[in-house]
Design a protein around this motif. Structure first.
Motif: not given
Length: 244
Positions: A187-214
Motif C-alpha cells: 500500500l502507499h497510504i501512510g495513515w497512523n497504524r493503518v495496516v493494524r487497523r485494517i485487520f482490527e476492523q475485520l476482527g483480527y489481531e496482528v501478532k507481527h508486522l514487518d516492513r519488507t520493502l520501502y
C-alpha cells in the motif's frame, strides 16, 4: 572501505544552505527566512533567493549552522525500539542502533511503531524526506502481516475492495496469502497504524508486522537490528522517483 563524502558547493542559495545543515527542507527553510529567524553575517535576512558562501556566518534562531554532506542510512528495525530521535521516558530509540554511523545528525523518515519491525530510512536530506512522506508521491510499502488466525476468503476480498476507517476508505495496492494466517500487503497510504487497523476492523489481531520493502528498497542481506548506507545508485533511484 571508508565512505567518500560529496563536496558541498562553495556558493548556495540560503534555503539550500539551511536544508543542507539537516534541520529542515528547503520549503521549511523559506518559512524560517520569511519569519525573520535567519541571520547572515549578523544581519536578519528575508530575501529568499539570497546566495551565501560556505564560510559565511549563518544562524537560525541564534544558533550557527553549517552545511553537511547528505547521508542515507537503511535500518532493519527490530521490535521494542521507538522511531524517534529522543524518548523522554528513556526507552530505546532507533538512534541507539545507528550510534556512531556518521558525524551528521540524521532523522527517521516516517515512523514504524514500537512493535513493528523492518525497513526504516534515516537521513539529513530534508527535501527528500519531505517528498517521501508526502501522500502525493504515493511511496510504496510492502508488509508481511502475521495474524492471530487464518484470513477468511471474504475478508481477503474485503481488503482488496477497501476497508473503511475513520480517515476514509483504506485502499491497498496488492494483497496475497503467504500462509493461511500470514499475508503480504502492499500500500502507499501512510495513515497512523493503518495496516493494524485494517485487520482490527475485520476482527483480527496482528501478532507481527514487518516492513519488507520501502520505496523500492529491500532488506535483503540486512539482518534485523543492522544498518547500511544506501548505494549511490539507490540514492539516484530514490531522487528520480521523487521528481515532481
Amino acid at each position: 572501505m571508508k565512505k567518500e563524502k560529496a563536496p558541498t558547493p562553495r556558493v548556495l542559495r540560503l534555503n539550500q544552505y539551511i536544508a543542507r545543515s539537516g534541520i529542515c527542507s528547503r520549503r521549511e527553510a523559506d518559512k524560517l527566512i520569511a519569519a525573520g529567524r535567519v541571520k547572515v553575517n549578523g544581519s536578519v535576512v528575508k530575501e529568499l533567493g539570497l546566495k551565501v558562501k560556505r564560510d559565511d556566518l549563518v544562524e537560525v534562531d541564534g544558533r550557527r549552522i553549517l552545511p553537511e554532506s547528505f547521508v542515507y542510512i537503511l535500518l532493519n528495525k527490530p521490535k521494542n525500539y521507538i522511531t524517534t530521535t529522543k524518548d523522554p521516558r528513556g526507552r530505546r530509540t532507533v538512534m541507539d542502533l545507528i550510534r556512531g554511523a556518521c558525524e551528521q545528525r540524521v532523522y527517521p523518515v516516517g515512523r514504524l511503531d514500537r512493535d513493528t519491525t523492518g525497513l526504516l530510512l534515516l537521513t539529513n536530506d530534508g527535501d527528500l524526506a519531505e517528498k517521501l512522506a508526502h501522500p502525493s508521491h504515493r511511496v510504496s510499502k510492502v508488509y508481511e502481516v502475521t495474524l492471530d488466525k487464518p484470513l477468511a476468503p471474504e475478508h481477503l476480498e474485503a481488503i482488496k475492495q477497501g476497508v473503511r476507517l475513520e480517515e476514509g476508505v483504506a485502499q491497498v495496492d496488492d494483497i496475497a496469502l503467504i500462509k493461511p494466517h500470514v499475508v503480504g500487503l502492499e500500500l502507499h497510504i501512510g495513515w497512523n497504524r493503518v495496516v493494524r487497523r485494517i485487520f482490527e476492523q475485520l476482527g483480527y489481531e496482528v501478532k507481527h508486522l514487518d516492513r519488507t520493502l520501502y520505496a523500492g528498497l529491500s532488506k535483503k542481506d540486512l539482518p534485523r537490528g543492522k544498518w547500511r548506507f544506501l548505494t549511490k545508485e539507490e540514492v539516484i533511484q530514490l531522487k528520480y522517483m521523487m521528481q515532481e
